[in-house]
Write a protein that holds these residues in place. Structure first.
Motif, short mmCIF file in Angstrom:
data_model
loop_
_atom_site.label_atom_id
_atom_site.label_comp_id
_atom_site.label_asym_id
_atom_site.label_seq_id
_atom_site.Cartn_x
_atom_site.Cartn_y
_atom_site.Cartn_z
N TRP A 22 0.83 -1.21 0.00
CA TRP A 22 0.00 0.00 0.00
C TRP A 22 0.87 1.26 0.00
N LEU A 23 1.95 1.23 0.82
CA LEU A 23 2.89 2.36 0.84
C LEU A 23 3.56 2.55 -0.52
N LEU A 24 3.95 1.45 -1.14
CA LEU A 24 4.57 1.54 -2.46
C LEU A 24 3.60 2.13 -3.49
N LEU A 25 2.36 1.66 -3.47
CA LEU A 25 1.36 2.15 -4.41
C LEU A 25 1.12 3.64 -4.24
N TRP A 26 0.80 4.07 -3.02
CA TRP A 26 0.46 5.47 -2.80
C TRP A 26 1.68 6.38 -2.84
N GLY A 27 2.85 5.85 -2.50
CA GLY A 27 4.08 6.62 -2.66
C GLY A 27 4.37 6.86 -4.13
N TRP A 28 4.09 5.87 -4.95
CA TRP A 28 4.31 6.01 -6.39
C TRP A 28 3.29 6.98 -7.00
N ILE A 29 2.05 6.91 -6.54
CA ILE A 29 1.00 7.76 -7.11
C ILE A 29 1.14 9.21 -6.64
N TRP A 30 1.31 9.43 -5.32
CA TRP A 30 1.28 10.79 -4.77
C TRP A 30 2.59 11.24 -4.15
N GLY A 31 3.63 10.42 -4.19
CA GLY A 31 4.90 10.82 -3.60
C GLY A 31 4.85 10.82 -2.08
N VAL A 32 5.47 11.84 -1.48
CA VAL A 32 5.56 11.92 -0.02
C VAL A 32 4.17 12.03 0.61
N VAL A 33 3.29 12.80 -0.01
CA VAL A 33 1.92 12.92 0.52
C VAL A 33 1.24 11.55 0.54
N GLY A 34 1.45 10.77 -0.49
CA GLY A 34 0.89 9.42 -0.53
C GLY A 34 1.42 8.54 0.59
N LEU A 35 2.71 8.70 0.91
CA LEU A 35 3.28 7.94 2.01
C LEU A 35 2.67 8.34 3.35
N LEU A 36 2.35 9.61 3.49
CA LEU A 36 1.76 10.09 4.74
C LEU A 36 0.34 9.58 4.95
N VAL A 37 -0.44 9.48 3.89
CA VAL A 37 -1.85 9.11 4.04
C VAL A 37 -2.13 7.64 3.73
N ALA A 38 -1.13 6.89 3.29
CA ALA A 38 -1.36 5.51 2.87
C ALA A 38 -1.89 4.62 3.99
N VAL A 39 -1.21 4.59 5.13
CA VAL A 39 -1.63 3.68 6.20
C VAL A 39 -2.99 4.09 6.78
N PRO A 40 -3.23 5.38 7.03
CA PRO A 40 -4.60 5.71 7.48
C PRO A 40 -5.68 5.31 6.47
N MET A 41 -5.40 5.44 5.17
CA MET A 41 -6.38 5.00 4.17
C MET A 41 -6.58 3.49 4.24
N LEU A 42 -5.49 2.75 4.45
CA LEU A 42 -5.60 1.29 4.54
C LEU A 42 -6.41 0.89 5.77
N VAL A 43 -6.21 1.58 6.87
CA VAL A 43 -7.00 1.31 8.08
C VAL A 43 -8.49 1.55 7.80
N CYS A 44 -8.80 2.65 7.13
CA CYS A 44 -10.19 2.95 6.78
C CYS A 44 -10.77 1.86 5.88
N LEU A 45 -10.00 1.45 4.89
CA LEU A 45 -10.46 0.40 3.97
C LEU A 45 -10.74 -0.89 4.72
N LYS A 46 -9.85 -1.25 5.64
CA LYS A 46 -10.04 -2.49 6.40
C LYS A 46 -11.30 -2.42 7.26
N ILE A 47 -11.55 -1.27 7.89
CA ILE A 47 -12.73 -1.11 8.72
C ILE A 47 -14.00 -1.21 7.88
N VAL A 48 -14.02 -0.54 6.75
CA VAL A 48 -15.18 -0.60 5.87
C VAL A 48 -15.39 -2.02 5.36
N ALA A 49 -14.30 -2.68 4.93
CA ALA A 49 -14.42 -4.03 4.39
C ALA A 49 -14.91 -5.02 5.44
#
Length: 174
Positions: free
Chosen positions: A133-160
């Motif tokens: 997930w960090l690799l994906l969002w780091g590649w897409i959004w750079g440093v900002v993607g690295l900052l928000v990747a894990v919180p987004m993954l947590v949200c996805l897991k909760i919703v799923a």
């Protein structure tokens, strides 16, 4: 409130409220945990730099803690800065590299032992999923993607875990 108005039935509204509440509590716990482990790293870095006799070790410890909140890039930037500090304050090359080398050892212990141990108790997310997930969002959004990747993954897991038919994805992320 807007999201709740979009839900039609009382059951849908209850599910949405439950998901939002869990996201809020889990993200708060995640931010608190990451902040605490970064503070420990900053304190250890400051103590190590004080031991070496570096000027303003508290400043560098606070900077190390703050930059540690950015995955990968923060540690690299801190190591570069501490290399420059070492070069400006010590006479030999070996002594000049000690601040950065010590920080990298402390960071390795924090990122490979302390943080996974603490986060593993509070959040059950597969480390491989986090890395991908960090690799994906780091590649897409750079440093900002690295900052928000894990919180987004947590949200996805909760919703799923709470949406019917998505539980398999939740199990995959655990």
């Amino acid at each position: 409130n807007k999201l709740m108005r979009l839900r039609r039935t009382r059951a849908q509204k209850r599910l949405t409220a439950d998901i939002v509440q869990h996201i809020q509590s889990d993200l708060s716990r995640y931010v608190l945990t990451i902040s605490a482990t970064s503070a420990v790293l900053g304190g250890a870095t400051a103590a190590y730099l004080w031991y070496l006799g570096v000027e303003d070790p508290l400043l560098w410890g606070v900077l190390a803690a703050a930059l540690n909140l950015t995955p990968f890039v923060g540690a690299l930037l801190t190591a570069i800065l501490l290399s420059l500090v070492g070069l400006s304050q010590f006479d030999t090359l070996g002594a000049a590299l000690l601040p950065a080398a010590g920080f990298l050892v402390l960071h390795a212990v924090e990122s490979n032992v302390l943080t996974p141990m603490v986060l593993g108790r509070t959040m059950r997310i597969n480390p491989l999923a986090i890395i991908l997930w960090l690799l994906l969002w780091g590649w897409i959004w750079g440093v900002v993607g690295l900052l928000v990747a894990v919180p987004m993954l947590v949200c996805l897991k909760i919703v799923a875990s709470r949406v019917e038919g998505w539980q398999g994805w939740s199990k995959l992320l655990e």
